[in-house]
Design an enzyme around this catalytic site. Structure first.
Site, short mmCIF file in Angstrom:
data_model
loop_
_atom_site.label_atom_id
_atom_site.label_comp_id
_atom_site.label_asym_id
_atom_site.label_seq_id
_atom_site.Cartn_x
_atom_site.Cartn_y
_atom_site.Cartn_z
N ASP A 124 0.84 -1.19 0.00
CA ASP A 124 0.00 0.00 0.00
C ASP A 124 0.88 1.25 0.00
OD1 ASP A 124 -1.97 -1.81 0.22
OD2 ASP A 124 -2.69 -1.18 2.20
N ALA A 125 1.97 1.17 0.77
CA ALA A 125 2.85 2.34 0.89
C ALA A 125 3.45 2.69 -0.47
CB ALA A 125 3.93 2.08 1.91
N TYR A 167 2.20 1.97 -3.37
CA TYR A 167 1.12 2.50 -4.20
C TYR A 167 0.92 3.98 -3.88
CZ TYR A 167 -3.44 3.05 -6.43
OH TYR A 167 -4.46 3.47 -7.21
N LEU A 211 -35.95 -10.10 -13.42
CA LEU A 211 -35.89 -11.53 -13.72
C LEU A 211 -37.10 -12.23 -13.14
CD1 LEU A 211 -32.22 -12.43 -12.74
CD2 LEU A 211 -33.21 -12.54 -15.03
N GLU A 264 -24.72 -18.28 -12.46
CA GLU A 264 -23.89 -17.47 -11.55
C GLU A 264 -24.71 -17.03 -10.36
OE1 GLU A 264 -22.46 -14.56 -14.24
OE2 GLU A 264 -24.31 -13.46 -14.29
N LYS A 324 -26.70 -14.83 -7.73
CA LYS A 324 -27.48 -13.61 -7.82
C LYS A 324 -27.15 -12.78 -6.58
CE LYS A 324 -32.22 -11.96 -8.57
NZ LYS A 324 -32.33 -11.01 -7.48
N CYS A 384 -22.14 -14.91 39.20
CA CYS A 384 -21.42 -14.96 40.48
C CYS A 384 -21.83 -13.86 41.44
CB CYS A 384 -19.91 -14.93 40.24
SG CYS A 384 -19.32 -13.30 39.73
S1 IVH Z 1 -29.24 -10.65 -14.86
C1 IVH Z 1 -31.78 -9.79 -18.20
N1 IVH Z 1 -27.43 -11.59 -13.23
O1 IVH Z 1 -31.13 -9.24 -9.91
C2 IVH Z 1 -30.89 -9.99 -17.06
N2 IVH Z 1 -29.05 -10.08 -12.37
O2 IVH Z 1 -34.06 -9.59 -10.46
C3 IVH Z 1 -31.26 -9.19 -15.85
N3 IVH Z 1 -28.78 -9.52 -10.03
O3 IVH Z 1 -31.85 -6.09 -11.16
C4 IVH Z 1 -30.36 -9.31 -14.71
N4 IVH Z 1 -26.97 -10.74 -9.68
O4 IVH Z 1 -29.79 -6.34 -9.74
C5 IVH Z 1 -28.51 -10.80 -13.36
N5 IVH Z 1 -25.73 -12.46 -11.88
C6 IVH Z 1 -26.82 -11.67 -12.03
C7 IVH Z 1 -27.34 -10.92 -10.95
C8 IVH Z 1 -28.48 -10.13 -11.19
C9 IVH Z 1 -27.85 -9.91 -9.14
C10 IVH Z 1 -29.89 -8.61 -9.73
C11 IVH Z 1 -29.95 -7.40 -10.62
C12 IVH Z 1 -31.30 -7.36 -11.22
C13 IVH Z 1 -32.05 -8.32 -10.38
C14 IVH Z 1 -33.07 -9.03 -11.25
#
Ligand code: IVH
Length: 765
Positions: free
Chosen positions: A35-36, A38, A85, A115, A117, A413
């Site tokens: 860090d230093a 940097y 979604l 992946e 969410k 106690c």
């Molecule tokens: S895809 C068309 N991928 O979830 C694709 N969303 O309910 C739309 N979110 O507003 C989103 N991780 O904030 C996608 N790996 C991920 C996500 C993700 C979190 C959130 C995002 C979105 C909400 C949808």
């Protein structure tokens, strides 16, 4: 004044280096420099830009924070709307989703990107010609808030993309979030400052990003995972979602390392299960996993239904917050006497775990949240953190509840409970006369990372204390098989095993022993530092405050700026040397701003030779209080000294070490050898090492041994490094060491150098 060509070049070089190190730190989580170091590069660029303002480009790393606070957020219209979604809640929902897609596409099997969410807030980054020109929140999906100044403060967001094959215009979509550990720290800071803390990491992330003053956002360690895209003009992300993510990575954007391509509903369901099992160990909140059709042409073909894409779905996990009723608020007494309020709850399932207790931290917190017996509360469980009461549902409070007060006497106690001025923690004053403190001290003593006494569980310790058989840890070693066998739920065989485990624990290490004593604020790392510094228990027990903290004189006439400039110069010139000239004259002649001959003479007096000066820190020039043992400041030092000053503790230690009683001992040979060798000035005394690559033993063990031999071990290679210990597959650090002329050793070289005091686990070529 216009900038000379060398300043223009230097500024560009600094910007490139800083972008690179920023990326290593925030995106790869694998910094190359300290860090230093940097900070020094950063300050140099800042100074250049101050002198020649025309060098200050918008994508300069110095320009992350700088915008003035706004009155309100401007509107930001997304080029392509940000969608939401659809949700799946069961495996069958996922099978339905996959079936629809296969039917629509007329495909046998479909590949999906899977992946986590993340539970943060969605943000869109707009890059034009590779430069970040806008950051926006999702808003209603079509129009969000312009949070460009705030987004620029996030280290993981590149101000300019790496490489050059990005589209001319690109909307990157992702989730901004606050890691759990950072959330816990922020919560504590807000409490300490008398503020109302954020309730959960998502609120904390949203609240931190939506700060009108970007300087406030900059203090919050937000980060971001990028998972998708909106508009793409004049360029191409590849044929698949996974190719787009790979391109993102190439351009320096942070992408979830958990992202996978899976096939069909089964692949999706498996992924949901695997991530679900790891949910508690992730350093961020997730509320589900997302599956997206990998093929982008297929995504286009499938299109949208209302606001949701047909080609993607979220498979949710159970919520982390639940509602339940408080049966009682009780007070627990810990190892160091801390009296902690705990809510006893109607048991409730929170994301797969039954929660029946939740911590309330301290009495101020109880009053702030006004939690009472009978209240309906929201409880939250995240990761490995102890479940906590988030808030009270006041509308559901029954009549006749009473405010909770701190008890005046210890519930275990009866000793007075004392709360020191300005401290949030109240403590039982009974010390080890308090059975609760004795029990906790014993549990800690026996724990795996302390004395590691197998088979001595919490329940057993409670019985031993309650029946008056054990008052202190030494008593454990005085009891025999017959004594243990007489306890509840102890068979002859387990009593036998326990006595054997106790016997095994007698051979231990100094580090474990110090840690096992349970001195306040002395965790494993501090125990390690204490053992390395004192080499044996005797000197540690004899230490007073001055042994830990020294009040050092500074160097008259040398301030922070000059000291920094001098050390930087030395670091940049690892091979420079005074030759036959006196050190003082040589230093005075270096042309370091602010370094006058008289001060140079004082420096030469203080550091007899250039090598030791190269090891100096800025603090050494400034003087003041300095701790001699890493991690031991004035407060910890006071705890240590006070612990060993108590007659009771000295007596217990004497009993533990008495060969006829506790019989505990540890190897002192390495330590003793190191002490003598350090005196004799072996090659390792005062030497600075960096370790890289794969060694024959765990890195921590090697580090501890090097330290025991008198060496200092640091994280990054610089001009101050004496040796690089390189194992197999050593990478960039090796190259850097070579370029700086730092000696590179393998484990055998090191063994030779220390005359066998260092030995690799097994010989290798
Ligand atoms: S895809 C068309 N991928 O979830 C694709 N969303 O309910 C739309 N979110 O507003 C989103 N991780 O904030 C996608 N790996 C991920 C996500 C993700 C979190 C959130 C995002 C979105 C909400 C949808």
């Amino acid at each position: 004044m216009s900038a000379p060509a060398d300043a223009v070049q230097r500024a560009e070089a600094l910007r490139t280096q800083l972008h690179h190190h920023n990326y290593r730190y925030y995106v790869l989580d694998d910094p190359e420099i300290t860090d230093a170091a940097y900070d020094r590069l950063f300050c140099e660029l800042q100074e250049l830009e101050a002198r020649y303002p025309e060098l200050r480009t918008p994508d300069s790393p110095t320009q992350r924070v700088g915008a003035e606070p706004g009155e309100r957020f401007a509107e930001a219209r997304h080029r392509v709307p940000m969608l939401s979604l659809g949700n799946a809640r069961t495996d069958d929902d996922v099978r339905d989703f996959d079936r629809r897609i296969r039917k629509d596409l007329g495909a046998e099997a479909v590949a999906y990107v899977a992946e986590p969410k993340l539970d943060g807030l969605a943000v869109s980054l707009l890059y034009e010609n590779g430069v970040l020109i806008r950051g926006a929140t999702r808003g209603d999906g079509s129009v969000g808030e312009d949070v460009t100044a705030q987004v620029r403060t996030i280290g993981a967001v590149p101000l300019r993309l790496q490489g050059s094959d990005w589209p001319r215009l690109l909307e990157v979509r992702g989730e901004v979030y606050l890691p759990l550990a950072a959330f816990e720290r922020l919560k504590q800071q807000m409490l300490d400052a008398g503020q109302t803390p954020f309730k959960n990491p998502r609120n904390a992330a949203a609240g931190s990003l939506r700060q009108l003053d970007p300087a406030v956002t900059a203090t919050r360690p937000l980060t971001m995972f990028c998972y998708g895209f909106g508009a793409v003009e004049d360029g191409d992300l590849g044929p698949t979602q996974s190719a787009a993510l790979a391109a993102f990575k190439e351009w320096g954007l942070r992408v979830s390392p958990e992202s996978r391509v899976v096939t069909g509903a089964d692949g999706c369901i498996d992924y949901h299960r695997v991530i679900g099992a790891r949910r508690d160990t992730l350093d961020y909140e997730i509320d589900g996993v997302v599956f997206k059709v990998d093929d982008i042409a297929a995504q286009r073909q499938l299109g949208f239904r209302a606001r949701d894409p047909v080609w993607a779905i979220a498979y949710k996990y159970p919520a982390r917050e639940e509602q339940t009723v408080v049966r009682a608020v009780e007070f627990q007494v810990g190892r160091t006497g801390a009296v902690t309020p705990v809510a006893r709850l109607e048991p409730v399932d929170v994301a797969g775990v039954t929660v029946s207790n939740a911590t309330l931290h301290n009495i101020d917190e109880v009053h702030r949240k006004d939690v009472r017996a009978g209240d309906t509360v929201i409880v939250r469980r995240a990761g490995d953190v102890i479940p906590e009461v988030v808030s009270v549902v006041e509308s559901l409070r029954p009549a006749g509840t009473e405010q909770v007060e701190l008890p005046a006497q210890c519930p275990v106690c009866g000793s007075d409970v004392i709360r020191a001025e300005g401290e949030s923690v109240a403590r039982c004053s009974g010390g080890l006369t308090c059975a609760a403190q004795r029990k906790e001290a014993l549990k800690h003593f026996a724990s795996r990372r302390a004395m590691d006494i197998d088979g001595l569980g919490d329940k057993l310790i409670e019985q031993l204390v309650e029946q008056g058989l054990v008052h202190d840890p030494a008593d454990l070693y005085a009891l025999g098989v017959a004594d243990y066998a007489g306890l509840e739920r102890m068979a002859q065989k387990s009593a036998q095993n326990l006595v054997e485990a106790l016997d095994r624990s007698r051979r231990t290490t100094l580090v474990r022993f110090i840690y096992a004593l349970g001195i306040r604020e002395v965790g494993e790392a501090t125990a390690q530092a204490l053992a390395a510094h004192f080499q044996d228990l005797g000197p540690l027990m004899a230490a007073d405050l001055d042994t830990f903290i020294v009040d050092e004189p500074g160097v008259d006439g040398v301030g922070e700026k000059t000291a920094t400039a001098l050390l930087e110069w030395l670091e940049a010139h690892p091979h420079a040397s005074p030759g036959d000239a006196p050190l003082a004259d040589w230093l005075a002649g270096l042309g370091i701003r602010g370094l006058r001959p008289a001060a140079a003479a004082r420096i030469a007096e203080r550091w007899a030779d250039l090598t030791s000066l190269r090891h100096a820190a800025v603090a050494d020039f400034l003087g003041g209080k300095r701790s001699l043992v890493e991690g031991v400041g004035p407060i910890v030092a006071a705890h240590i000294v006070s612990f060993f000053n108590q007659t009771h503790n000295r007596e217990v230690i004497a009993k533990l070490l008495d060969p006829d009683l506790g019989g505990i001992s540890w190897e002192t040979t390495t330590a003793a050898a190191a002490a003598t060798s350090a005196d004799a000035g072996t090659p390792l005394a005062g030497k600075t090492f960096v370790i890289t690559g794969t060694l024959s033993r765990p890195r921590d063990a090697v580090k501890a041994q090097l330290e025991a031999l008198g060496a200092k071990v640091t994280g990054s290679v610089s001009g101050k490094t004496d040796y690089l210990l390189a194992g197999a597959d050593a990478g960039s650090k090796r190259a850097k060491a070579a370029s700086l002329g730092v000696s590179i050793l393998d484990e055998d070289d090191l063994a030779a150098l220390t005359d066998g005091a260092y030995a690799p686990e097994h010989g290798h070529s």
